[in-house]
Scaffold this active site. Structure first.
Site, PDB file in Angstrom:
ATOM      1  N   LYS A   1      31.367  42.430  77.247  1.00  0.00           N
ATOM      2  CA  LYS A   1      29.933  42.121  77.199  1.00  0.00           C
ATOM      3  C   LYS A   1      29.147  42.946  78.222  1.00  0.00           C
ATOM      4  CE  LYS A   1      30.537  37.464  75.282  1.00  0.00           C
ATOM      5  NZ  LYS A   1      30.225  36.018  75.455  1.00  0.00           N
TER       6      LYS A   1
ATOM      7  N   TYR B   1      25.906  36.504  66.192  1.00  0.00           N
ATOM      8  CA  TYR B   1      26.022  35.145  66.713  1.00  0.00           C
ATOM      9  C   TYR B   1      25.301  34.122  65.837  1.00  0.00           C
ATOM     10  CZ  TYR B   1      28.396  36.411  71.088  1.00  0.00           C
ATOM     11  OH  TYR B   1      29.308  36.822  72.025  1.00  0.00           O
TER      12      TYR B   1
ATOM     13  N   PHE C   1      21.309  27.603  73.492  1.00  0.00           N
ATOM     14  CA  PHE C   1      21.576  28.822  74.263  1.00  0.00           C
ATOM     15  C   PHE C   1      21.423  30.106  73.442  1.00  0.00           C
ATOM     16  CE2 PHE C   1      25.788  27.238  72.820  1.00  0.00           C
ATOM     17  CZ  PHE C   1      26.263  28.365  72.135  1.00  0.00           C
TER      18      PHE C   1
ATOM     19  N   ARG D   1      42.471  34.689  73.256  1.00  0.00           N
ATOM     20  CA  ARG D   1      41.699  33.580  73.829  1.00  0.00           C
ATOM     21  C   ARG D   1      42.337  33.094  75.122  1.00  0.00           C
ATOM     22  NH1 ARG D   1      36.634  32.501  71.564  1.00  0.00           N
ATOM     23  NH2 ARG D   1      36.887  30.567  72.724  1.00  0.00           N
TER      24      ARG D   1
ATOM     25  N   THR E   1      35.410  29.449  78.060  1.00  0.00           N
ATOM     26  CA  THR E   1      34.033  29.950  77.943  1.00  0.00           C
ATOM     27  C   THR E   1      33.294  29.855  79.274  1.00  0.00           C
ATOM     28  OG1 THR E   1      34.050  29.135  75.666  1.00  0.00           O
ATOM     29  CG2 THR E   1      31.896  29.701  76.615  1.00  0.00           C
TER      30      THR E   1
ATOM     31  N   ARG F   1      37.952  35.909  82.278  1.00  0.00           N
ATOM     32  CA  ARG F   1      36.711  35.217  82.650  1.00  0.00           C
ATOM     33  C   ARG F   1      36.775  34.645  84.059  1.00  0.00           C
ATOM     34  NH1 ARG F   1      35.488  32.660  76.665  1.00  0.00           N
ATOM     35  NH2 ARG F   1      33.916  34.196  76.028  1.00  0.00           N
TER      36      ARG F   1
ATOM     37  N   ASN G   1      29.751  35.848  80.569  1.00  0.00           N
ATOM     38  CA  ASN G   1      31.187  35.578  80.737  1.00  0.00           C
ATOM     39  C   ASN G   1      32.099  36.739  80.300  1.00  0.00           C
ATOM     40  OD1 ASN G   1      30.863  35.299  78.023  1.00  0.00           O
ATOM     41  ND2 ASN G   1      31.502  33.164  77.911  1.00  0.00           N
TER      42      ASN G   1
ATOM     43  N   HIS H   1      34.055  38.710  74.723  1.00  0.00           N
ATOM     44  CA  HIS H   1      34.079  37.938  73.482  1.00  0.00           C
ATOM     45  C   HIS H   1      35.440  38.114  72.820  1.00  0.00           C
ATOM     46  CE1 HIS H   1      32.906  36.362  69.540  1.00  0.00           C
ATOM     47  NE2 HIS H   1      33.665  37.334  69.066  1.00  0.00           N
TER      48      HIS H   1
ATOM     49  N   GLU I   1      34.233  39.576  62.006  1.00  0.00           N
ATOM     50  CA  GLU I   1      33.752  40.302  63.187  1.00  0.00           C
ATOM     51  C   GLU I   1      34.286  41.746  63.227  1.00  0.00           C
ATOM     52  OE1 GLU I   1      33.051  36.236  65.804  1.00  0.00           O
ATOM     53  OE2 GLU I   1      34.635  37.605  66.444  1.00  0.00           O
TER      54      GLU I   1
HETATM   55  N1  UDP Z   1      27.199  30.433  75.650  1.00  0.00           N
HETATM   56  C1  UDP Z   1      26.129  30.085  76.478  1.00  0.00           C
HETATM   57  N2  UDP Z   1      25.969  28.759  76.816  1.00  0.00           N
HETATM   58  C2  UDP Z   1      26.784  27.785  76.355  1.00  0.00           C
HETATM   59  C3  UDP Z   1      27.856  28.133  75.504  1.00  0.00           C
HETATM   60  C4  UDP Z   1      28.029  29.464  75.169  1.00  0.00           C
HETATM   61  O1  UDP Z   1      25.360  30.935  76.905  1.00  0.00           O
HETATM   62  O2  UDP Z   1      26.581  26.603  76.690  1.00  0.00           O
HETATM   63  C5  UDP Z   1      27.384  31.844  75.279  1.00  0.00           C
HETATM   64  C6  UDP Z   1      28.585  32.496  75.999  1.00  0.00           C
HETATM   65  O3  UDP Z   1      28.262  33.856  76.269  1.00  0.00           O
HETATM   66  C7  UDP Z   1      29.664  32.335  74.948  1.00  0.00           C
HETATM   67  C8  UDP Z   1      28.882  32.578  73.663  1.00  0.00           C
HETATM   68  O4  UDP Z   1      27.637  31.926  73.893  1.00  0.00           O
HETATM   69  O5  UDP Z   1      30.721  33.254  75.155  1.00  0.00           O
HETATM   70  C9  UDP Z   1      29.504  32.048  72.403  1.00  0.00           C
HETATM   71  O6  UDP Z   1      29.810  30.671  72.600  1.00  0.00           O
HETATM   72  P1  UDP Z   1      31.208  30.080  72.111  1.00  0.00           P
HETATM   73  O7  UDP Z   1      31.107  28.598  72.206  1.00  0.00           O
HETATM   74  O8  UDP Z   1      31.576  30.677  70.790  1.00  0.00           O
HETATM   75  O9  UDP Z   1      32.225  30.576  73.263  1.00  0.00           O
HETATM   76  P2  UDP Z   1      33.398  31.655  73.233  1.00  0.00           P
HETATM   77  O10 UDP Z   1      34.020  31.635  71.856  1.00  0.00           O
HETATM   78  O11 UDP Z   1      32.783  33.003  73.563  1.00  0.00           O
HETATM   79  O12 UDP Z   1      34.359  31.217  74.303  1.00  0.00           O
HETATM   80 MG    MG Z   2      33.123  31.791  70.036  1.00  0.00          MG
END
Ligand code: UDP
Ligand code: MG
Length: 139
Positions: A11, A51, A59, A87, A93, A104, A114, A117, A128
């Site tokens: 990112k 997204y 968010f 993951r 996250t 992370r 974070n 992705h 994706e």
């Molecule tokens: N995100 C955020 N606030 C939140 C949750 C997610 O800004 O409360 C952002 C963060 O950059 C995250 C992305 O949105 O990586 C996608 O969210 P997801 O729940 O899919 O998390 P990920 O799969 O990236 O762990």
């Molecule tokens: Mg996700």
């Protein structure tokens, strides 16, 4: 478990901080093969589309702004059990909940900024990968 593909993106926060090399090294040390990779900068429309699953979340607007603030590095990765394994290597996250030694934990600032992705399931990995790469890139 079988060999599978997943999609990942470093990112804008991590690219700007000069951490892309260290993150790629961690991914390779975890046994991933990099099938394709490039640097790009998302437009607003691209970030919104990528997204779209989160478009009703509070968010979403902040996430789109963050993801368009600078270049990202997109990649196609291959490994046994790649989706779940990536993951694990990424960590939670919210970096406050991320395990020691994860990307992370090391490089994320907060739950939004974070660092990385990674696709969360086979269907999203396929979607994706197709968002960023062509058939020829993935041969
Ligand atoms: N995100 C955020 N606030 C939140 C949750 C997610 O800004 O409360 C952002 C963060 O950059 C995250 C992305 O949105 O990586 C996608 O969210 P997801 O729940 O899919 O998390 P990920 O799969 O990236 O762990
Ligand atoms: Mg996700």
């Amino acid at each position: 478990m079988s060999v599978e593909r997943t999609f990942s993106a470093i990112k804008p926060d991590a690219v700007a901080a000069g951490k892309a090399g260290e993150i790629l090294a961690m991914i390779q040390q975890a046994g991933f093969k990099i099938l394709a990779l490039r640097m790009t900068r998302l437009t607003d429309a691209q970030a919104r589309a990528f997204y779209a699953v989160h478009k009703e979340r509070p968010f979403y607007a902040g996430l789109v702004k963050f993801m368009t603030e600078g270049p990202i590095i997109v990649m196609a990765l291959e490994r046994e059990g790649a989706i779940v394994k990536l993951r694990e290597v990424m960590g939670a996250t919210n970096p406050a909940n991320a395990a020691e030694g994860t990307i992370r934990k090391r490089f994320a600032t907060d739950i939004e900024r974070n660092a990385i992705h990674g696709s969360d399931a086979p269907e999203t990995a396929e979607t994706e990968l197709r968002f960023f790469f062509s058939t020829a890139d993935l041969l």
